[in-house]
Design a protein around this motif. Structure first.
Motif, mmCIF file in Angstrom:
data_model
loop_
_atom_site.group_PDB
_atom_site.id
_atom_site.type_symbol
_atom_site.label_atom_id
_atom_site.label_comp_id
_atom_site.label_asym_id
_atom_site.label_seq_id
_atom_site.Cartn_x
_atom_site.Cartn_y
_atom_site.Cartn_z
ATOM 1 N N UNK A 64 9.268 -11.954 10.431
ATOM 2 C CA UNK A 64 9.205 -12.510 9.086
ATOM 3 C C UNK A 64 7.901 -12.144 8.386
ATOM 4 N N UNK A 65 6.794 -12.212 9.123
ATOM 5 C CA UNK A 65 5.504 -11.861 8.546
ATOM 6 C C UNK A 65 5.435 -10.405 8.138
ATOM 7 N N UNK A 66 5.977 -9.525 8.966
ATOM 8 C CA UNK A 66 5.980 -8.094 8.660
ATOM 9 C C UNK A 66 6.804 -7.814 7.408
ATOM 10 N N UNK A 67 7.991 -8.386 7.337
ATOM 11 C CA UNK A 67 8.884 -8.160 6.193
ATOM 12 C C UNK A 67 8.237 -8.622 4.890
ATOM 13 N N UNK A 68 7.704 -9.847 4.898
ATOM 14 C CA UNK A 68 7.118 -10.407 3.676
ATOM 15 C C UNK A 68 5.874 -9.638 3.244
ATOM 16 N N UNK A 69 5.054 -9.244 4.207
ATOM 17 C CA UNK A 69 3.804 -8.546 3.872
ATOM 18 C C UNK A 69 4.080 -7.171 3.287
ATOM 19 N N UNK A 70 5.022 -6.434 3.860
ATOM 20 C CA UNK A 70 5.364 -5.113 3.327
ATOM 21 C C UNK A 70 5.938 -5.235 1.920
ATOM 22 N N UNK A 71 6.774 -6.244 1.691
ATOM 23 C CA UNK A 71 7.343 -6.441 0.354
ATOM 24 C C UNK A 71 6.235 -6.700 -0.669
ATOM 25 N N UNK A 72 5.303 -7.576 -0.325
ATOM 26 C CA UNK A 72 4.219 -7.898 -1.261
ATOM 27 C C UNK A 72 3.331 -6.683 -1.515
ATOM 28 N N UNK A 73 2.998 -5.947 -0.455
ATOM 29 C CA UNK A 73 2.125 -4.778 -0.607
ATOM 30 C C UNK A 73 2.807 -3.674 -1.409
ATOM 31 N N UNK A 74 4.099 -3.479 -1.193
ATOM 32 C CA UNK A 74 4.821 -2.421 -1.912
ATOM 33 C C UNK A 74 4.875 -2.716 -3.409
ATOM 34 N N UNK A 75 4.925 -3.988 -3.773
ATOM 35 C CA UNK A 75 4.963 -4.372 -5.187
ATOM 36 C C UNK A 75 3.617 -4.115 -5.866
ATOM 37 N N UNK A 76 2.539 -4.047 -5.078
ATOM 38 C CA UNK A 76 1.207 -3.794 -5.627
ATOM 39 C C UNK A 76 0.867 -2.312 -5.678
ATOM 40 N N UNK A 77 1.622 -1.499 -4.941
ATOM 41 C CA UNK A 77 1.266 -0.090 -4.802
ATOM 42 C C UNK A 77 1.706 0.733 -6.003
ATOM 43 N N UNK A 78 0.790 1.583 -6.494
ATOM 44 C CA UNK A 78 1.122 2.488 -7.599
ATOM 45 C C UNK A 78 1.496 3.876 -7.082
ATOM 46 N N UNK A 79 1.287 4.099 -5.802
ATOM 47 C CA UNK A 79 1.641 5.387 -5.200
ATOM 48 C C UNK A 79 2.421 5.157 -3.926
ATOM 49 N N UNK A 80 2.042 5.879 -2.877
ATOM 50 C CA UNK A 80 2.695 5.724 -1.583
ATOM 51 C C UNK A 80 2.106 4.518 -0.853
ATOM 52 N N UNK A 81 2.976 3.770 -0.166
ATOM 53 C CA UNK A 81 2.501 2.691 0.694
ATOM 54 C C UNK A 81 2.266 3.280 2.083
ATOM 55 N N UNK A 82 1.009 3.368 2.469
ATOM 56 C CA UNK A 82 0.648 3.914 3.775
ATOM 57 C C UNK A 82 0.422 2.750 4.727
ATOM 58 N N UNK A 83 1.251 2.669 5.768
ATOM 59 C CA UNK A 83 1.195 1.540 6.696
ATOM 60 C C UNK A 83 0.595 1.994 8.016
ATOM 61 N N UNK A 84 -0.462 1.304 8.414
ATOM 62 C CA UNK A 84 -1.022 1.498 9.755
ATOM 63 C C UNK A 84 -0.644 0.270 10.564
ATOM 64 N N UNK A 85 0.191 0.472 11.567
ATOM 65 C CA UNK A 85 0.835 -0.615 12.304
ATOM 66 C C UNK A 85 0.338 -0.645 13.744
ATOM 67 N N UNK A 86 -0.208 -1.786 14.173
ATOM 68 C CA UNK A 86 -0.685 -1.936 15.548
ATOM 69 C C UNK A 86 0.393 -2.595 16.398
ATOM 70 N N UNK A 87 0.757 -1.947 17.473
ATOM 71 C CA UNK A 87 1.738 -2.488 18.420
ATOM 72 C C UNK A 87 1.138 -3.716 19.093
ATOM 73 N N UNK A 88 1.948 -4.742 19.335
ATOM 74 C CA UNK A 88 1.466 -5.943 20.027
ATOM 75 C C UNK A 88 1.348 -5.662 21.517
ATOM 76 N N UNK A 89 0.168 -5.781 22.040
ATOM 77 C CA UNK A 89 -0.083 -5.443 23.433
ATOM 78 C C UNK A 89 0.150 -6.593 24.389
ATOM 79 N N UNK A 90 0.738 -6.269 25.525
ATOM 80 C CA UNK A 90 0.985 -7.233 26.612
ATOM 81 C C UNK A 90 1.857 -8.403 26.163
ATOM 82 N N UNK A 91 2.768 -8.138 25.214
ATOM 83 C CA UNK A 91 3.701 -9.176 24.753
ATOM 84 C C UNK A 91 5.143 -8.834 25.101
ATOM 85 N N UNK A 92 5.361 -7.666 25.690
ATOM 86 C CA UNK A 92 6.704 -7.312 26.132
ATOM 87 C C UNK A 92 7.479 -6.476 25.140
#
Length: 486
Positions: free
Chosen positions: A357-385
């Motif tokens: 839910x956090x990922x979905x909402x954050x990308x939506x909000x950021x994309x609405x602010x972007x005037x160009x390409x939305x560049x996402x740097x995504x960190x994998x959750x470590x030791x969570x399975x």
């Protein structure tokens, strides 16, 4: 208050006392914080720890797991050692005792749920500060102090009173909705912690999947979060629950309330109900009257607006003056990594999005602010399975379908500790989901390498979104080293 003795404490936490029955003169705390007379709570302790405690002059040690010769050493030293079957019982007692001793007449708010706890808690505290209260909160940017794993909150309360040298007249306590120790669920955590605080107002933000492994279904999550409501229902003394009606599970929960607490709702207007607080194009409305103009709000993302309505609802329930509520919101500065804007050209946003839910909402909000390409740097959750990482990856893939994007994935291998190390299977499952959805991406093992690559590919009009949990925490400091502070 009843005189606190080691035998009384042992009885209250279903514990067994080894050693003498003595009066506990100090506070509940950690071994490395302890002063003479204090009571120490530790999940485990060995003979060396018992010796240290005795040499420090503490009143007793409470533990769930005595290791080595801990019991024998306590007997030989005639030192009080209490063994409890569940450490959370000891920490819940310590929390309740600390509130009664250091904040007996305080107004109290508990905030729990899957997302938005820290921001909502922090905002309520800011409002109460504006209203003139000496307000304690356990919230920090990493949400590390919201559990009954150790006596952190009870320790903080006593130290906050000593530091401020004033009565604690308000408390806003963030409560982890699900908690565990060594991959084992600490069942009824939200109930125990909420019951210890005995809040005037309970805020429930939302219910969604997280903590995979401790719990494995939304039904289990619902049951754990309902525990907080059950604690408030039990006291049933002019208290309130502030509920996010955009969450269908919280609407369901509201339907299970028979007589109390009273409900303050927030969310979207729908044909079958009209929440007490809602967002319209011109701002936040309370009972159909404009409360705050949209143009005045410091942030306008969906999650921020939901958190803001929850904070308003909680403070209205406490009868806080509306001018203080408005001032507290309009002056609010977010916690670190809560949709924080780090740089303007290109726009760089940092967010602790760590579940679907956090990922979905954050990308939506950021994309609405972007005037160009939305560049996402995504960190994998470590030791969570693999399960939570697959769910996160699916949310990421779904959110990118309608976005002009560029995606970089990192395991942040050079900056995470052993508790957050990303395993090969976790990287593999994330990249596999991207391939299944035919989403192009670049993988960089080290965070600094990923940040350099991201900066070198970005144009001024682009927006860079940094998302992820612990693996993205060091990004701001690394960026400051690479680019210099804004």
């Amino acid at each position: 208050m009843t005189e606190l003795t080691t035998s009384y404490l042992a009885n209250k936490i279903d514990g067994k006392l080894t050693g003498p029955d003595i009066v506990i003169q100090g506070i509940f705390t950690f071994l490395n914080h302890a002063k003479p007379g204090d009571a120490v709570i530790r999940h485990w302790i060995d003979e060396k720890g018992v010796e240290i405690a005795r040499n420090r002059g503490v009143s007793c040690v409470v533990t769930q797991n005595p290791k080595g010769d801990a019991v024998k050493t306590a007997q030989e030293l005639d030192f009080p050692l209490i063994i409890t079957p569940k450490i959370e019982l000891a920490n819940a007692f310590a929390l309740r005792w600390s509130i009664e001793k250091f904040a007996p007449g305080s107004i109290r708010v508990v905030v729990t749920g899957t997302n938005g706890k820290s921001t909502t808690t922090h905002m309520i505290q800011n409002i109460l500060n504006h209203a003139g209260y000496n307000c304690y909160t356990n919230t920090d940017s990493k949400s590390e102090f919201n559990t009954l794993i150790d006596p952190v909150v009870s320790d903080q309360i006593s130290r906050f009173k000593a530091k401020t040298k004033k009565p604690i007249d308000a408390m806003v306590v963030e409560v982890s909705e699900v908690q565990g120790w060594m991959d084992k669920l600490m069942k009824d955590h939200a109930y125990l912690m909420t019951d210890a605080v005995k809040p005037d107002v309970l805020v429930l933000t939302n219910i969604t999947m997280d903590h995979i492994g401790l719990i494995n279904s939304i039904e289990e999550t619902y049951a754990e979060i309902y525990g907080a409501l059950a604690a408030v229902e039990k006291s049933c003394q002019n208290n309130y629950a502030v509920l996010n009606y955009d969450d269908p599970l919280l609407r369901k929960m509201a339907g299970e309330i028979v007589t109390c607490p009273s409900i303050i709702s927030h969310g979207s207007v729908e044909p079958d109900f009209n929440p007490d607080l809602t967002v319209k194009s011109d701002g936040i409305h309370h009972e159909d009257e404009l409360f705050l103009k949209m143009e005045d709000l410091p942030f306008k993302s969906k999650h921020f607006l939901q958190n803001t309505m929850a904070a308003i609802g909680a403070c209205l329930a406490l009868n806080i003056d509306t001018s203080a509520i408005k001032a507290g919101i309009l002056s609010y500065s977010p916690l670190n990594r809560r949709f924080s804007i780090l740089y303007q050209e290109p726009l760089i946003i940092d967010d602790f999005a760590h579940n679907p839910d956090g990922i979905t909402a954050t990308i939506k909000s950021a994309s609405e602010m972007s005037e160009g390409t939305l560049i996402i740097l995504f960190a994998v959750r470590g030791s969570r399975g693999e399960v939570i990482n697959r769910l996160n990856a699916e949310a990421l893939a779904s959110a990118l379908q309608a976005v002009d994007y560029s995606l970089i994935i990192t395991s942040s291998s050079e900056v995470v500790d052993e508790l957050n190390t990303v395993h090969a299977s976790e990287i593999e499952v994330v990249r596999k989901v991207m391939d299944e959805h035919k989403l192009e991406h670049t993988f960089k093992e080290e965070l600094e390498d990923a940040l350099n690559y991201t900066l070198n590919t970005a144009k001024k009009e682009d927006t860079i979104l940094l998302i992820g949990a612990q693996g993205m925490d060091p990004a701001k400091d690394i960026l400051n080293r690479i680019k210099g502070p804004e």
